[in-house]
Scaffold this motif. Structure first.
Motif, PDB file in Angstrom:
ATOM      1  N   ILE A   1       0.650  -1.369  -0.010  1.00  0.00           N
ATOM      2  CA  ILE A   1      -0.070   0.037   0.134  1.00  0.00           C
ATOM      3  C   ILE A   1       0.859   1.262   0.097  1.00  0.00           C
ATOM      4  O   ILE A   1       0.475   2.273  -0.670  1.00  0.00           O
ATOM      5  N   ARG A   2       1.740   1.296   0.808  1.00  0.00           N
ATOM      6  CA  ARG A   2       2.796   2.283   0.783  1.00  0.00           C
ATOM      7  C   ARG A   2       3.636   2.679  -0.421  1.00  0.00           C
ATOM      8  O   ARG A   2       3.739   3.750  -0.993  1.00  0.00           O
ATOM      9  N   LYS A   3       3.828   1.398  -1.204  1.00  0.00           N
ATOM     10  CA  LYS A   3       4.645   1.858  -2.569  1.00  0.00           C
ATOM     11  C   LYS A   3       3.637   2.287  -3.532  1.00  0.00           C
ATOM     12  O   LYS A   3       3.989   3.080  -4.427  1.00  0.00           O
ATOM     13  N   GLY A   4       2.206   1.889  -3.516  1.00  0.00           N
ATOM     14  CA  GLY A   4       1.017   2.496  -4.140  1.00  0.00           C
ATOM     15  C   GLY A   4       0.916   4.033  -3.842  1.00  0.00           C
ATOM     16  O   GLY A   4       0.827   4.774  -4.853  1.00  0.00           O
ATOM     17  N   MET A   5       1.232   4.583  -2.497  1.00  0.00           N
ATOM     18  CA  MET A   5       1.009   6.107  -2.223  1.00  0.00           C
ATOM     19  C   MET A   5       2.363   6.545  -2.966  1.00  0.00           C
ATOM     20  O   MET A   5       2.098   7.854  -3.387  1.00  0.00           O
TER      21      MET A   5
END
Length: 728
Positions: free
Chosen positions: A284-288
């Protein structure tokens, strides 16, 4: 009032002039968690999404977002999802009948065997956990059959498994369509919709940009979590080649699609795989991070929009049912189906009860397809549950199991199961065990549901073992000194019985058993036949089992009691008098701090009447074997090294699951053992036997792999027990 109307018209005009934004979400398994991170950033920047198109994992997240959830809500939802259940056909143990529990707890592999030809399963999972989860999460839009009428218009992509054609799914039952879009071949079973067998849409179109533009989008935001095609140096094995072949269709035409994407977001997730569900927060952090890298483009289309939270009361917890409809079937009646849905009837029904009922149906393995939807009754507004069940064409199965322990040694289990042999609701099963000790177990059972059911059973148990007597010798006579006894044991039993059960947890049975036992002990060059007799034994049994796992329970209780009366005997030793044996146990398991479980079990054996021959006494010692009624494990002692006609035992176990299916545990057991001990108050004394064990266990696909090091302060010896595979 005029001012309000003017403001309303102005906002409406601005909305109509605003470019419509379409969101394309690709498939990619667990890497699709990056979609949630991108959605978080889009919400922070006030971007309103007007259309969503997704494939596979993109369809799952896209449908939930289109139904009204915010990105933060999706983040919270996926943190509570059982990751292992997503990948397999997870069925809670309490949803299985006693037959189904046994089936799953001794067989490592099951294959169709119709026409005496071995088949293979269509897939590892029917995806019912996913279907139940989606049905509950999308319950607030359960009556929306046109996906363009969702809060955000939505579509997803499926693939026709027969023709290979793309199928656009924009109408019908939303959870079913989403499940079809993510039905990865061999992992999940195909989903039948309108007569077409559908599989993962990523096979033909993993990035549906053209379809979203046709919905009316002016601007396309695309989130790509695909692997892409591997380079030559990255292909190092058969798995890499198979994934490369699968990616041909998924990545076809991507270069042109990327050019057509106005805001293309490609998260840096090369270190993750399609099954990295345990890395959800990181992905999820990579997506952000990837979305924030496109800040300028995203900010340019911001409209200051704030997506409202989906109110908690809209989350699907209960259903107001008017009735349940079931399609007509060849082998199963509506009453049979409703019997598997005990709490699903008219009135207010918790969705958890519906999930339990669907799991009950799935556990029978009688259906290859289980689909359901809700129709709204026009007069009352209540829901009509419509069940569409597809009966399994398979009635014969070939099953296998493997096991090793210190008593039975190496064992290969081969089973043939035939359903509907003589009637619609019967099962015939034959276990044949080859290895160091040949055994068999035949059972024929007619399942009458909530009414009394009937069965017959025939089994042979056999083993040879060098028994080291420590206190009570296996031959209770002064003719032999304590030592090592080379023992051969054969038990041949035949039963006819009736039984009844309640909600897959409580069972009552009674029957008549014919038993033949032969025990040969060779010690100090002398051969003694301890027994070679036939017995006629009426019996009564009770079982309550709510454990969530047979081998490593974390919660639940188990109570079992068995009363046998040895009424008649061929009396090989000319000394038989009728006697009775009561054997009962009760166990309790509870989990603390998420991974630390505590289990306590009390076990009792009592002999009434005359003194039975030694082979009918209770034998204790060792661990890791499937016991007969009078063979019991006991830490700190060798296999069968203790024997008496009565005993009282307590076992305590602390089990710590330190990583997924890996366990460390410590056990302590204490027992009072003596002949006729309950005829006096001697049994109230402190235990005269005790033992402790430290162990490691792993839940493998063939069953538990366990090693235990045990010690008894009375014997002052260490024993190592090693067992592999399901116990049988």
């Amino acid at each position: 009032m005029c001012c309000v109307a003017l403001i309303s018209l102005t906002v409406s005009a601005q909305e109509s002039q605003r470019p419509k934004v379409g969101l394309v979400l690709s498939g990619g398994g667990a890497k699709g968690f990056a979609h949630i991170g991108v959605l978080k950033v889009l919400e922070e920047e006030g971007v309103k999404i007007d259309y969503i198109g997704g494939t596979s994992m993109g369809a799952i997240i896209g449908s939930l977002y289109a139904s009204g959830y915010t990105a933060n809500q999706l983040d919270s939802i996926f943190k509570t999802v059982d990751v292992d259940a997503l990948m397999q056909d997870y069925i809670p143990r309490n949803s299985k009948s006693f037959y189904e529990k046994r089936n799953d707890e001794i067989y490592a592999l099951q294959l169709p065997f119709d026409g005496f030809k071995i088949g293979t399963p269509v897939a590892l999972s029917r995806g019912m956990y996913n279907y139940n989860l989606l049905s509950r999460l999308l319950g607030h839009v359960r009556h929306v059959e046109d996906f363009s009428k969702l809060p955000i218009p939505f579509l997803c992509i499926g693939t026709d498994a027969v023709t290979g054609e793309q199928v656009i799914l924009n109408k019908g039952v939303l959870p079913q369509s989403v499940l079809a879009s993510g039905a990865f071949p061999s992992l999940y079973s195909p989903v039948e919709i309108d007569g077409r067998m559908l599989i993962d849409g990523g096979v033909v179109n993993n990035y549906p940009i053209d379809e979203v533009r046709e919905m009316g989008a002016d601007i396309i935001i695309g989130v790509d979590v695909q692997d892409g095609l591997k380079k030559k140096e990255d292909i190092k094995g058969a798995t890499d080649i198979l994934m490369q072949i699968a990616n041909y269709g998924m990545y076809k035409g991507m270069e042109e699609k990327v050019k057509q994407t106005d805001i293309y977001i490609k998260p840096d997730i090369l270190g993750y795989t399609v099954v990295s569900f345990d890395k959800g927060d990181e992905i999820i952090r990579k997506g952000m991070e990837a979305a924030r890298a496109e800040f300028r483009k995203i900010n340019a289309i911001s409209s200051g929009y704030h997506k409202p939270n989906l109110p908690e009361y809209e989350v699907y917890d209960t259903i107001s049912l008017k009735r349940v409809d079931v399609n007509r079937m060849k082998y199963h009646t509506k009453s049979y189906v409703l019997g598997k849905l005990p709490n699903v009837s008219e009135g207010c029904v918790p969705f958890a009860d519906l999930e339990t009922g669907i799991n009950n149906l799935n556990a029978t393995q009688n259906f290859t397809g289980i689909n359901y939807k809700f129709e709204k009754d026009k007069e009352t507004g209540e829901d009509i549950l419509e069940l569409q069940l597809t009966e399994s064409p398979h009635t014969r199965y070939l099953k296998f199991g493997l096991h090793y322990d210190q008593l039975y040694k190496s064992s290969l289990l081969i089973n043939v199961t035939q359903k509907k042999l003589l009637s619609k609701n019967d099962v015939a099963s034959l276990d044949f065990v080859v290895g160091d000790n040949v055994r068999y177990n035949f059972n024929y059972f007619i399942d009458n549901g909530t009414r009394w059911s009937f069965g017959i059973q025939s089994r042979v148990s056999k083993f040879k073992h060098n028994i080291q007597s420590i206190t009570h010798g296996i031959v209770p006579t002064a003719d032999y000194k304590q030592g090592v006894y080379n023992t051969e044991f054969i038990d041949f039993s035949n039963r006819i019985y009736v039984q009844n059960y309640y909600r897959n947890r409580f069972l009552v049975g009674l029957g008549l058993e014919h038993k033949f036992q032969r025990v040969d002990v060779n010690a100090e060059m002398t051969k003694s036949w301890i027994d070679k007799s036939h017995y006629l034994v009426p019996y009564f049994s009770v079982l309550l089992d709510t454990y969530d796992n047979k081998y490593f329970p974390t919660r639940g209780i188990r109570f079992a009691a068995d009363l046998k009366h040895f009424a008649l005997s061929s009396d090989y030793n000319d000394n038989f008098e009728p006697f009775s044996i009561l054997n009962a146990e009760i166990g309790f398991a509870k989990t603390f701090f998420n991974k630390l479980s505590f289990k306590v079990m009390a076990d009792i054996g009592i002999t009434f009447g005359s003194e039975p021959s030694a082979n009918h006494q209770f034998f204790h010692g060792g661990y890791g074997f499937e016991s007969l009624s009078n063979l019991k494990p006991f830490y700190g002692y060798n296999v069968m090294s203790l024997n008496s006609d009565s005993y009282l035992k307590t076992t305590f176990t602390l089990d710590y699951r330190f990583y997924k299916r890996h366990h460390l545990n410590f056990s302590a057991n204490f027992a009072q053992m003596a002949n006729s001990m309950f005829e006096t108050t001697d049994w109230i004394k402190l235990p005269n036997y005790s033992g402790y064990a430290l162990g490691y266990g792993f839940q493998s696909i063939i069953g538990p792999v366990e090693i235990k090091q045990s010690y008894s302060p009375q014997v002052k010896k260490h024993f190592t027990s090693f067992a592999v595979g399901f116990w049988f």
